[in-house]
Design a protein around this motif. Structure first.
Motif, PDB file in Angstrom:
ATOM      1  N   VAL A   1       0.837  -1.204   0.000  1.00 58.61           N
ATOM      2  CA  VAL A   1       0.000   0.000   0.000  1.00 58.61           C
ATOM      3  C   VAL A   1       0.871   1.253   0.000  1.00 58.61           C
ATOM      4  CG1 VAL A   1      -1.686   1.339   1.334  1.00 58.61           C
ATOM      5  CG2 VAL A   1      -1.978  -1.128   1.097  1.00 58.61           C
ATOM      6  N   LEU A   2       2.011   1.189   0.671  1.00 59.07           N
ATOM      7  CA  LEU A   2       2.895   2.353   0.762  1.00 59.07           C
ATOM      8  C   LEU A   2       3.570   2.703  -0.555  1.00 59.07           C
ATOM      9  CD1 LEU A   2       4.582   1.850   4.262  1.00 59.07           C
ATOM     10  CD2 LEU A   2       2.834   3.518   3.609  1.00 59.07           C
ATOM     11  N   GLN A   3       3.352   1.895  -1.579  1.00 60.10           N
ATOM     12  CA  GLN A   3       3.829   2.262  -2.908  1.00 60.10           C
ATOM     13  C   GLN A   3       3.022   3.426  -3.480  1.00 60.10           C
ATOM     14  OE1 GLN A   3       3.808  -1.209  -5.431  1.00 60.10           O
ATOM     15  NE2 GLN A   3       5.130  -2.380  -4.057  1.00 60.10           N
ATOM     16  N   TYR A   4       1.849   3.662  -2.893  1.00 60.25           N
ATOM     17  CA  TYR A   4       0.963   4.719  -3.377  1.00 60.25           C
ATOM     18  C   TYR A   4       1.460   6.090  -2.917  1.00 60.25           C
ATOM     19  CZ  TYR A   4      -3.439   7.146  -4.366  1.00 60.25           C
ATOM     20  OH  TYR A   4      -4.403   7.998  -4.841  1.00 60.25           O
ATOM     21  N   ARG A   5       1.355   7.069  -3.798  1.00 54.05           N
ATOM     22  CA  ARG A   5       1.687   8.447  -3.462  1.00 54.05           C
ATOM     23  C   ARG A   5       0.389   9.245  -3.493  1.00 54.05           C
ATOM     24  NH1 ARG A   5       5.398   5.838  -2.205  1.00 54.05           N
ATOM     25  NH2 ARG A   5       7.619   6.252  -2.549  1.00 54.05           N
ATOM     26  N   PRO A   6      -0.111   9.656  -2.338  1.00 54.61           N
ATOM     27  CA  PRO A   6      -1.437  10.263  -2.272  1.00 54.61           C
ATOM     28  C   PRO A   6      -1.500  11.643  -2.921  1.00 54.61           C
ATOM     29  CG  PRO A   6      -0.336  10.463  -0.157  1.00 54.61           C
ATOM     30  CD  PRO A   6       0.550   9.604  -1.017  1.00 54.61           C
ATOM     31  N   THR A   7      -2.622  11.921  -3.552  1.00 55.77           N
ATOM     32  CA  THR A   7      -2.891  13.248  -4.105  1.00 55.77           C
ATOM     33  C   THR A   7      -3.839  14.029  -3.208  1.00 55.77           C
ATOM     34  OG1 THR A   7      -4.706  12.344  -5.442  1.00 55.77           O
ATOM     35  CG2 THR A   7      -2.515  12.442  -6.456  1.00 55.77           C
ATOM     36  N   GLU A   8      -4.408  13.346  -2.223  1.00 58.11           N
ATOM     37  CA  GLU A   8      -5.268  13.954  -1.217  1.00 58.11           C
ATOM     38  C   GLU A   8      -4.966  13.274   0.120  1.00 58.11           C
ATOM     39  OE1 GLU A   8      -9.410  13.816  -2.177  1.00 58.11           O
ATOM     40  OE2 GLU A   8      -9.191  15.040  -3.992  1.00 58.11           O
ATOM     41  N   PRO A   9      -5.432  13.838   1.242  1.00 56.93           N
ATOM     42  CA  PRO A   9      -5.241  13.161   2.522  1.00 56.93           C
ATOM     43  C   PRO A   9      -5.740  11.721   2.488  1.00 56.93           C
ATOM     44  CG  PRO A   9      -6.004  15.385   2.892  1.00 56.93           C
ATOM     45  CD  PRO A   9      -6.065  15.159   1.403  1.00 56.93           C
ATOM     46  N   MET A  10      -5.040  10.846   3.186  1.00 58.89           N
ATOM     47  CA  MET A  10      -5.301   9.416   3.121  1.00 58.89           C
ATOM     48  C   MET A  10      -5.078   8.784   4.493  1.00 58.89           C
ATOM     49  SD  MET A  10      -3.177   6.712   0.759  1.00 58.89           S
ATOM     50  CE  MET A  10      -3.256   4.934   0.985  1.00 58.89           C
ATOM     51  N   LEU A  11      -5.951   7.855   4.847  1.00 59.85           N
ATOM     52  CA  LEU A  11      -5.825   7.098   6.085  1.00 59.85           C
ATOM     53  C   LEU A  11      -5.626   5.620   5.759  1.00 59.85           C
ATOM     54  CD1 LEU A  11      -8.709   8.629   8.253  1.00 59.85           C
ATOM     55  CD2 LEU A  11      -6.264   9.128   8.425  1.00 59.85           C
ATOM     56  N   ILE A  12      -4.743   4.975   6.506  1.00 60.17           N
ATOM     57  CA  ILE A  12      -4.586   3.513   6.450  1.00 60.17           C
ATOM     58  C   ILE A  12      -4.927   2.980   7.838  1.00 60.17           C
ATOM     59  CG2 ILE A  12      -3.058   1.569   6.021  1.00 60.17           C
ATOM     60  CD1 ILE A  12      -1.262   3.413   4.391  1.00 60.17           C
ATOM     61  N   ALA A  13      -5.993   2.198   7.930  1.00 61.13           N
ATOM     62  CA  ALA A  13      -6.386   1.568   9.188  1.00 61.13           C
ATOM     63  C   ALA A  13      -5.988   0.104   9.141  1.00 61.13           C
ATOM     64  CB  ALA A  13      -7.889   1.703   9.418  1.00 61.13           C
ATOM     65  N   MET A  14      -5.470  -0.404  10.264  1.00 60.91           N
ATOM     66  CA  MET A  14      -5.019  -1.794  10.340  1.00 60.91           C
ATOM     67  C   MET A  14      -5.673  -2.449  11.540  1.00 60.91           C
ATOM     68  SD  MET A  14      -1.211  -0.420   9.625  1.00 60.91           S
ATOM     69  CE  MET A  14      -1.841   1.189  10.156  1.00 60.91           C
ATOM     70  N   HIS A  15      -6.520  -3.451  11.287  1.00 59.90           N
ATOM     71  CA  HIS A  15      -7.244  -4.099  12.373  1.00 59.90           C
ATOM     72  C   HIS A  15      -6.370  -5.137  13.074  1.00 59.90           C
ATOM     73  CE1 HIS A  15     -10.794  -6.635  13.933  1.00 59.90           C
ATOM     74  NE2 HIS A  15     -10.655  -5.572  14.690  1.00 59.90           N
ATOM     75  N   ASP A  16      -6.706  -5.406  14.324  1.00 61.77           N
ATOM     76  CA  ASP A  16      -6.015  -6.390  15.171  1.00 61.77           C
ATOM     77  C   ASP A  16      -4.593  -5.972  15.500  1.00 61.77           C
ATOM     78  OD1 ASP A  16      -8.083  -8.327  15.589  1.00 61.77           O
ATOM     79  OD2 ASP A  16      -7.838  -8.957  13.515  1.00 61.77           O
ATOM     80  N   SER A  17      -4.401  -4.682  15.695  1.00 63.18           N
ATOM     81  CA  SER A  17      -3.069  -4.171  16.016  1.00 63.18           C
ATOM     82  C   SER A  17      -2.608  -4.580  17.412  1.00 63.18           C
ATOM     83  CB  SER A  17      -3.045  -2.642  15.908  1.00 63.18           C
ATOM     84  OG  SER A  17      -4.025  -2.060  16.755  1.00 63.18           O
ATOM     85  N   GLY A  18      -3.528  -5.093  18.241  1.00 68.45           N
ATOM     86  CA  GLY A  18      -3.134  -5.586  19.557  1.00 68.45           C
ATOM     87  C   GLY A  18      -2.559  -6.981  19.521  1.00 68.45           C
ATOM     88  N   ASN A  19      -2.837  -7.722  18.463  1.00 69.29           N
ATOM     89  CA  ASN A  19      -2.321  -9.084  18.334  1.00 69.29           C
ATOM     90  C   ASN A  19      -0.803  -9.058  18.165  1.00 69.29           C
ATOM     91  OD1 ASN A  19      -1.554 -11.359  16.096  1.00 69.29           O
ATOM     92  ND2 ASN A  19      -2.987 -12.131  17.621  1.00 69.29           N
ATOM     93  N   PRO A  20      -0.074  -9.926  18.864  1.00 62.24           N
ATOM     94  CA  PRO A  20       1.400  -9.864  18.811  1.00 62.24           C
ATOM     95  C   PRO A  20       1.975  -9.975  17.399  1.00 62.24           C
ATOM     96  CG  PRO A  20       0.691 -11.256  20.636  1.00 62.24           C
ATOM     97  CD  PRO A  20      -0.545 -10.910  19.859  1.00 62.24           C
ATOM     98  N   ASP A  21       1.474 -10.900  16.592  1.00 66.68           N
ATOM     99  CA  ASP A  21       2.012 -11.072  15.241  1.00 66.68           C
ATOM    100  C   ASP A  21       1.662  -9.880  14.356  1.00 66.68           C
ATOM    101  OD1 ASP A  21       3.159 -13.519  15.843  1.00 66.68           O
ATOM    102  OD2 ASP A  21       1.422 -14.664  15.184  1.00 66.68           O
ATOM    103  N   THR A  22       0.409  -9.444  14.438  1.00 69.43           N
ATOM    104  CA  THR A  22      -0.003  -8.294  13.632  1.00 69.43           C
ATOM    105  C   THR A  22       0.805  -7.056  13.998  1.00 69.43           C
ATOM    106  OG1 THR A  22      -2.259  -9.169  13.480  1.00 69.43           O
ATOM    107  CG2 THR A  22      -1.958  -6.845  12.974  1.00 69.43           C
ATOM    108  N   ARG A  23       0.976  -6.850  15.298  1.00 69.91           N
ATOM    109  CA  ARG A  23       1.722  -5.681  15.754  1.00 69.91           C
ATOM    110  C   ARG A  23       3.176  -5.743  15.283  1.00 69.91           C
ATOM    111  NH1 ARG A  23      -0.189  -2.381  19.594  1.00 69.91           N
ATOM    112  NH2 ARG A  23       1.186  -0.845  20.570  1.00 69.91           N
ATOM    113  N   GLN A  24       3.750  -6.923  15.330  1.00 68.31           N
ATOM    114  CA  GLN A  24       5.126  -7.084  14.856  1.00 68.31           C
ATOM    115  C   GLN A  24       5.232  -6.674  13.392  1.00 68.31           C
ATOM    116  OE1 GLN A  24       6.739 -11.035  15.447  1.00 68.31           O
ATOM    117  NE2 GLN A  24       8.468 -10.657  14.074  1.00 68.31           N
ATOM    118  N   GLY A  25       4.227  -7.071  12.602  1.00 64.49           N
ATOM    119  CA  GLY A  25       4.230  -6.711  11.188  1.00 64.49           C
ATOM    120  C   GLY A  25       4.095  -5.216  10.976  1.00 64.49           C
ATOM    121  N   ILE A  26       3.233  -4.570  11.779  1.00 64.31           N
ATOM    122  CA  ILE A  26       3.059  -3.118  11.676  1.00 64.31           C
ATOM    123  C   ILE A  26       4.361  -2.403  12.009  1.00 64.31           C
ATOM    124  CG2 ILE A  26       1.874  -1.126  12.675  1.00 64.31           C
ATOM    125  CD1 ILE A  26      -0.565  -2.983  13.110  1.00 64.31           C
TER     126      ILE A  26
END
Length: 225
Positions: free
Chosen positions: A123-148
């Protein structure tokens, strides 16, 4: 009746988000009103049915072909079946060619550390032309958080803010068996802007102490007695 009042026309059955996560997502979408939105991980269409009420155009990506028959697709939604490795770049290209700014992305698919890192960096390959939000669910999970935390956020100079605990995760009550718990839920949030980042980027963990305590407690809940 409560869901009909708070989440009208949203598919709440099998929607694996807590009420506070759903409300947070509603708040973000109602403020952002995305022209373009991308959802990576569709499942039973809960968050997709919410996003469709605020976004003009949505692409939903899932590896499971059964998604196509699980719910009625809103008219402003396209569902693509396949690997996020292939489909995220295609979706970013589609929005660019259609001249539709991508304002909102929800990542909620592969919850392995490597999978989360991969999807974020695609997703970070994108270069925004307007404000943009990236939401990531399950950020409390140890594996997910490690990836973030492992994702190379600094590679994109348009990233201005990353907060791992926009909504903190929690030990899921129904997962508590044999005195062990699983940590899920939580929403991480990143903000991107067409204006370049003016200085270094700090990855924020607003509930870091609480999450570390959960990680300590979850493997052995007998310590809470």
């Amino acid at each position: 009746m409560f869901d009909d009042l708070i989440f009208p026309n949203v598919i709440t059955q099998n929607w694996q988000m807590m009420p506070w996560e759903r409300i947070a997502l509603t708040g973000l979408l109602s403020r952002m009103k995305p022209k373009g939105a991308l959802e990576v991980g569709v499942y039973y269409g809960g968050s997709l049915s919410l996003t469709s009420q605020y976004a003009s155009k949505i692409i939903g990506i899932d590896i499971d072909e059964a998604v196509l028959s699980r719910f009625e697709r809103p008219s402003n939604v396209d569902l693509w079946i396949g690997s996020s490795t292939d489909l995220i770049p295609r979706a970013l290209e589609w929005f660019s060619k259609a001249n539709i700014p991508l304002n909102f992305v929800l990542i909620d698919a592969d919850h392995s550390a490597a999978g989360v890192k991969r999807d974020i960096e695609l997703v970070l390959q994108y270069r925004p032309t307007e404000p943009m939000l990236i939401a990531m669910h399950d950020s409390g999970n140890p594996d997910t958080r490690q990836g973030i935390l492992a994702a190379d956020w600094t590679r994109n100079p348009h990233v201005h803010m990353v907060e791992c605990d926009f909504v903190p995760g929690q030990i899921i009550e129904h997962s508590v068996t044999a005195e062990r718990g699983e940590i899920w839920g939580g929403l991480a949030l990143a903000y991107l802007d067409p204006i370049l980042r003016p200085g270094p980027l700090t990855i924020q963990e607003g509930a870091r102490t609480s999450i570390r305590c959960l990680h300590h407690c979850a493997p052995d809940l007998s310590i809470l007695r």
